[in-house]
Design a protein around this motif. Structure first.
Motif, PDB file in Angstrom:
ATOM      1  N   ALA A 105       3.396  10.296  -7.171  1.00 57.10           N
ATOM      2  CA  ALA A 105       4.483  10.696  -8.075  1.00 57.10           C
ATOM      3  C   ALA A 105       4.053  10.648  -9.537  1.00 57.10           C
ATOM      4  O   ALA A 105       4.849  10.913 -10.435  1.00 57.10           O
ATOM      5  CB  ALA A 105       5.692   9.784  -7.861  1.00 57.10           C
ATOM      6  N   GLY A 106       2.777  10.308  -9.789  1.00 52.08           N
ATOM      7  CA  GLY A 106       2.276  10.236 -11.148  1.00 52.08           C
ATOM      8  C   GLY A 106       2.700   8.984 -11.883  1.00 52.08           C
ATOM      9  O   GLY A 106       2.587   8.905 -13.111  1.00 52.08           O
ATOM     10  N   GLU A 107       3.181   7.973 -11.139  1.00 54.98           N
ATOM     11  CA  GLU A 107       3.648   6.737 -11.761  1.00 54.98           C
ATOM     12  C   GLU A 107       2.588   5.640 -11.747  1.00 54.98           C
ATOM     13  O   GLU A 107       2.809   4.554 -12.274  1.00 54.98           O
ATOM     14  CB  GLU A 107       4.891   6.240 -11.023  1.00 54.98           C
ATOM     15  CG  GLU A 107       6.058   7.234 -11.060  1.00 54.98           C
ATOM     16  CD  GLU A 107       7.167   6.866 -10.094  1.00 54.98           C
ATOM     17  OE1 GLU A 107       7.008   5.845  -9.379  1.00 54.98           O
ATOM     18  OE2 GLU A 107       8.181   7.587 -10.039  1.00 54.98           O
ATOM     19  N   ARG A 108       1.445   5.938 -11.139  1.00 54.66           N
ATOM     20  CA  ARG A 108       0.379   4.945 -11.035  1.00 54.66           C
ATOM     21  C   ARG A 108      -0.952   5.665 -11.148  1.00 54.66           C
ATOM     22  O   ARG A 108      -1.151   6.709 -10.522  1.00 54.66           O
ATOM     23  CB  ARG A 108       0.480   4.209  -9.690  1.00 54.66           C
ATOM     24  CG  ARG A 108      -0.620   3.182  -9.456  1.00 54.66           C
ATOM     25  CD  ARG A 108      -0.506   2.564  -8.060  1.00 54.66           C
ATOM     26  NE  ARG A 108      -1.555   1.593  -7.841  1.00 54.66           N
ATOM     27  CZ  ARG A 108      -1.512   0.326  -8.219  1.00 54.66           C
ATOM     28  NH1 ARG A 108      -0.444  -0.117  -8.831  1.00 54.66           N
ATOM     29  NH2 ARG A 108      -2.517  -0.491  -7.996  1.00 54.66           N
ATOM     30  N   GLU A 109      -1.868   5.095 -11.923  1.00 55.41           N
ATOM     31  CA  GLU A 109      -3.163   5.729 -12.114  1.00 55.41           C
ATOM     32  C   GLU A 109      -4.202   5.227 -11.122  1.00 55.41           C
ATOM     33  O   GLU A 109      -4.997   6.002 -10.604  1.00 55.41           O
ATOM     34  CB  GLU A 109      -3.656   5.493 -13.541  1.00 55.41           C
ATOM     35  CG  GLU A 109      -2.806   6.188 -14.609  1.00 55.41           C
ATOM     36  CD  GLU A 109      -3.384   6.013 -15.993  1.00 55.41           C
ATOM     37  OE1 GLU A 109      -4.442   5.355 -16.112  1.00 55.41           O
ATOM     38  OE2 GLU A 109      -2.783   6.516 -16.963  1.00 55.41           O
ATOM     39  N   VAL A 121       0.830  -1.204   0.000  1.00 54.53           N
ATOM     40  CA  VAL A 121       0.000   0.000   0.000  1.00 54.53           C
ATOM     41  C   VAL A 121       0.866   1.255   0.000  1.00 54.53           C
ATOM     42  O   VAL A 121       0.637   2.190  -0.778  1.00 54.53           O
ATOM     43  CB  VAL A 121      -0.943   0.008   1.219  1.00 54.53           C
ATOM     44  CG1 VAL A 121      -1.651   1.355   1.329  1.00 54.53           C
ATOM     45  CG2 VAL A 121      -1.971  -1.098   1.112  1.00 54.53           C
ATOM     46  N   GLN A 122       1.869   1.277   0.871  1.00 57.51           N
ATOM     47  CA  GLN A 122       2.728   2.461   0.949  1.00 57.51           C
ATOM     48  C   GLN A 122       3.424   2.748  -0.383  1.00 57.51           C
ATOM     49  O   GLN A 122       3.487   3.897  -0.826  1.00 57.51           O
ATOM     50  CB  GLN A 122       3.771   2.268   2.050  1.00 57.51           C
ATOM     51  CG  GLN A 122       3.195   2.293   3.452  1.00 57.51           C
ATOM     52  CD  GLN A 122       4.239   1.951   4.498  1.00 57.51           C
ATOM     53  OE1 GLN A 122       5.001   0.989   4.353  1.00 57.51           O
ATOM     54  NE2 GLN A 122       4.289   2.735   5.557  1.00 57.51           N
ATOM     55  N   ARG A 123       3.931   1.716  -1.010  1.00 58.42           N
ATOM     56  CA  ARG A 123       4.634   1.894  -2.272  1.00 58.42           C
ATOM     57  C   ARG A 123       3.687   2.362  -3.367  1.00 58.42           C
ATOM     58  O   ARG A 123       4.014   3.246  -4.175  1.00 58.42           O
ATOM     59  CB  ARG A 123       5.328   0.590  -2.681  1.00 58.42           C
ATOM     60  CG  ARG A 123       6.507   0.195  -1.790  1.00 58.42           C
ATOM     61  CD  ARG A 123       7.709   1.117  -1.997  1.00 58.42           C
ATOM     62  NE  ARG A 123       8.171   1.113  -3.366  1.00 58.42           N
ATOM     63  CZ  ARG A 123       9.052   0.231  -3.848  1.00 58.42           C
ATOM     64  NH1 ARG A 123       9.580  -0.692  -3.063  1.00 58.42           N
ATOM     65  NH2 ARG A 123       9.438   0.309  -5.113  1.00 58.42           N
ATOM     66  N   GLN A 124       2.494   1.781  -3.412  1.00 60.77           N
ATOM     67  CA  GLN A 124       1.555   2.150  -4.473  1.00 60.77           C
ATOM     68  C   GLN A 124       0.992   3.551  -4.276  1.00 60.77           C
ATOM     69  O   GLN A 124       0.767   4.278  -5.251  1.00 60.77           O
ATOM     70  CB  GLN A 124       0.433   1.108  -4.556  1.00 60.77           C
ATOM     71  CG  GLN A 124       0.931  -0.242  -5.057  1.00 60.77           C
ATOM     72  CD  GLN A 124      -0.178  -1.260  -5.218  1.00 60.77           C
ATOM     73  OE1 GLN A 124      -1.283  -1.082  -4.707  1.00 60.77           O
ATOM     74  NE2 GLN A 124       0.121  -2.334  -5.921  1.00 60.77           N
ATOM     75  N   VAL A 125       0.778   3.955  -3.037  1.00 59.36           N
ATOM     76  CA  VAL A 125       0.339   5.323  -2.767  1.00 59.36           C
ATOM     77  C   VAL A 125       1.423   6.305  -3.200  1.00 59.36           C
ATOM     78  O   VAL A 125       1.142   7.338  -3.827  1.00 59.36           O
ATOM     79  CB  VAL A 125       0.006   5.506  -1.276  1.00 59.36           C
ATOM     80  CG1 VAL A 125      -0.145   6.991  -0.937  1.00 59.36           C
ATOM     81  CG2 VAL A 125      -1.277   4.759  -0.921  1.00 59.36           C
ATOM     82  N   ALA A 126       2.682   5.988  -2.869  1.00 58.17           N
ATOM     83  CA  ALA A 126       3.791   6.861  -3.272  1.00 58.17           C
ATOM     84  C   ALA A 126       3.886   6.956  -4.788  1.00 58.17           C
ATOM     85  O   ALA A 126       4.140   8.043  -5.345  1.00 58.17           O
ATOM     86  CB  ALA A 126       5.096   6.333  -2.683  1.00 58.17           C
ATOM     87  N   GLU A 127       3.667   5.843  -5.487  1.00 56.19           N
ATOM     88  CA  GLU A 127       3.715   5.841  -6.956  1.00 56.19           C
ATOM     89  C   GLU A 127       2.594   6.708  -7.534  1.00 56.19           C
ATOM     90  O   GLU A 127       2.809   7.446  -8.518  1.00 56.19           O
ATOM     91  CB  GLU A 127       3.596   4.412  -7.475  1.00 56.19           C
ATOM     92  CG  GLU A 127       4.824   3.563  -7.209  1.00 56.19           C
ATOM     93  CD  GLU A 127       4.598   2.081  -7.470  1.00 56.19           C
ATOM     94  OE1 GLU A 127       5.559   1.316  -7.349  1.00 56.19           O
ATOM     95  OE2 GLU A 127       3.442   1.700  -7.776  1.00 56.19           O
ATOM     96  N   ARG A 128       1.422   6.633  -6.925  1.00 53.32           N
ATOM     97  CA  ARG A 128       0.306   7.435  -7.437  1.00 53.32           C
ATOM     98  C   ARG A 128       0.580   8.922  -7.239  1.00 53.32           C
ATOM     99  O   ARG A 128       0.313   9.745  -8.126  1.00 53.32           O
ATOM    100  CB  ARG A 128      -0.991   7.032  -6.739  1.00 53.32           C
ATOM    101  CG  ARG A 128      -2.216   7.687  -7.359  1.00 53.32           C
ATOM    102  CD  ARG A 128      -3.493   7.147  -6.771  1.00 53.32           C
ATOM    103  NE  ARG A 128      -4.636   7.701  -7.473  1.00 53.32           N
ATOM    104  CZ  ARG A 128      -5.901   7.484  -7.127  1.00 53.32           C
ATOM    105  NH1 ARG A 128      -6.164   6.710  -6.094  1.00 53.32           N
ATOM    106  NH2 ARG A 128      -6.890   8.021  -7.801  1.00 53.32           N
TER     107      ARG A 128
END
Length: 384
Positions: free
Chosen positions: A262-266, A253-260
């Motif tokens: 940063a604009g790296e995850r939709e 969750v932490q990694r995916q939230v950070a990616e979102r």
């Protein structure tokens, strides 16, 4: 309360229970039965404290069949034959066939020994085995065989995987991370990527059975491996799950939230579908939030009912208790499914409903299965 010549493999409905709609208060997603304590290996960390000879108190064939019939009342949980080594019994193929015939999804975790031959594998496949899981704890024979206590286990394990895949069986590798092989994680990843497996199940050691606290890595080392697993999950040709490490879901969750951010995850963070669960060959059945006693049920070789094999607190025995009733209604299992009953920092953690900490490791290290997992490095906002 009361307990309750090879033919062609039976045809089983392809319909699988939806993990998203499974109510863990009513049914486990996975049931593991320790078929025997007997094993020809002498693993340093063995949860079962396995012995060379079979225990006369094991569930016999008729009792095992009744157990599977009762488990079927839950629906179609994944039913795993483990040990010891299931091949130390002479009825294993028969039991796989019975489980398949009544609609259970059958998997097995044999030991890396010469007992598993291509002929036995073929009979297991024909009986309906859906997944073969083998343990590999090093990238080479020196590390793995030292861990398993018998020279030759590495070679036998790799041969078993190859033979199973040639027969069309879905395969997975179980790796236990400990102080003995932490330095070997990257070589292990490199090696298993060549083996054609469907799933890598990464176990984080719990000091129970023959395992000791000194076998554990530190909380920060756990965290480092979690991040490596998440990175690997994006490119690996196999799924990844963790065992006795529900805090991996928090890292996802932490990694995916950070990616979102940063604009790296939709999309939104998806810890329940990010390779953190068990998946069969058809790709159906990713487990969400499975933890000790919460979507998970373990039966010992003598029939004792546990929340998991790493949490040896019994809530009854299948010879005298209804396992369905025990799972659903015993105070032990109900407490383990109630995140409001958690103590310490786990009680105030914002990730407690998707993680909950390893209840087994909390018990093994503190004597209290509701305590905080001391091998989690995360400090919740309310505990800072």
């Amino acid at each position: 309360m009361s307990p309750t010549t090879p033919n062609p493999a039976p045809v089983v409905s392809s319909t699988r229970p939806s993990i998203g709609s499974t109510d863990f208060n009513e049914s486990p997603f996975i049931v593991i039965w320790e078929t025997t304590q007997a094993c020809d290996l002498a693993c340093l960390h063995c949860r079962a404290s396995a012995q060379p000879a079979r225990d006369r108190g094991e569930l016999d064939t008729a009792e095992a069949r009744r157990l599977m019939d009762t488990v079927r009342q839950f629906g179609k949980p994944l039913f795993v034959l483990t040990g010891g080594d299931p091949l130390k019994r002479d009825d294993t193929v028969e039991l796989v066939r019975h489980g398949t015939s009544i609609g259970l999804r059958m998997a097995m975790t044999p030991s890396g020994t010469p007992l598993m031959t291509p002929d036995v594998l073929g009979r297991l496949r024909d009986a309906g085995l859906a997944r073969l899981a083998v343990s590999l704890d090093g990238s080479n024979a020196a590390i793995h065989d030292r861990f398993r206590g018998v020279s030759g286990s590495f070679e036998w394990t790799v041969r078993m995987l190859d033979a199973a895949q040639k027969l069309g069986l879905s395969t997975q590798i179980n790796t236990t991370i400990s102080s003995h092989n932490l330095h070997d994680v990257e070589p292990i990843v490199e090696f298993i990527t060549t083996l054609g497996i469907a799933l890598w199940s990464v176990f984080f050691i719990v000091p129970t059975g023959r395992a000791r606290t000194s076998d554990l890595t530190t909380a920060d080392e756990f965290e480092s491996v979690f991040h490596r697993l998440y990175d690997l999950s994006k490119t690996a040709p196999f799924d990844i799950k963790t065992t006795a490490a529900p805090h991996y879901r928090r890292v996802v969750v932490q990694r995916q939230v950070a990616e979102r951010r940063a604009g790296e995850r939709e999309g939104a963070a998806t810890p329940l579908t990010a390779g953190v669960g068990f998946s069969l060959a058809d790709g159906v059945g990713r487990a969400r939030g499975v933890n000790d006693g919460n979507g998970f049920l373990f039966i010992s070789h003598r029939g004792d009912i546990y929340p998991s094999g790493f949490l040896p607190v019994s809530a009854g025995n299948v010879r005298t208790h209804d396992v369905v009733d025990v799972y659903r209604n015993s105070p032990l299992f109900r407490d383990l499914r109630d995140t409001d009953s958690l103590e310490g920092k786990c009680a105030v953690c914002e990730y407690r409903t998707i993680c909950g900490g390893s209840r087994a490791r909390a018990y093994a290290t503190t004597g209290n299965y509701l305590a905080s997992d001391p091998y989690c490095s995360y400090i919740p906002a309310r505990a800072r």
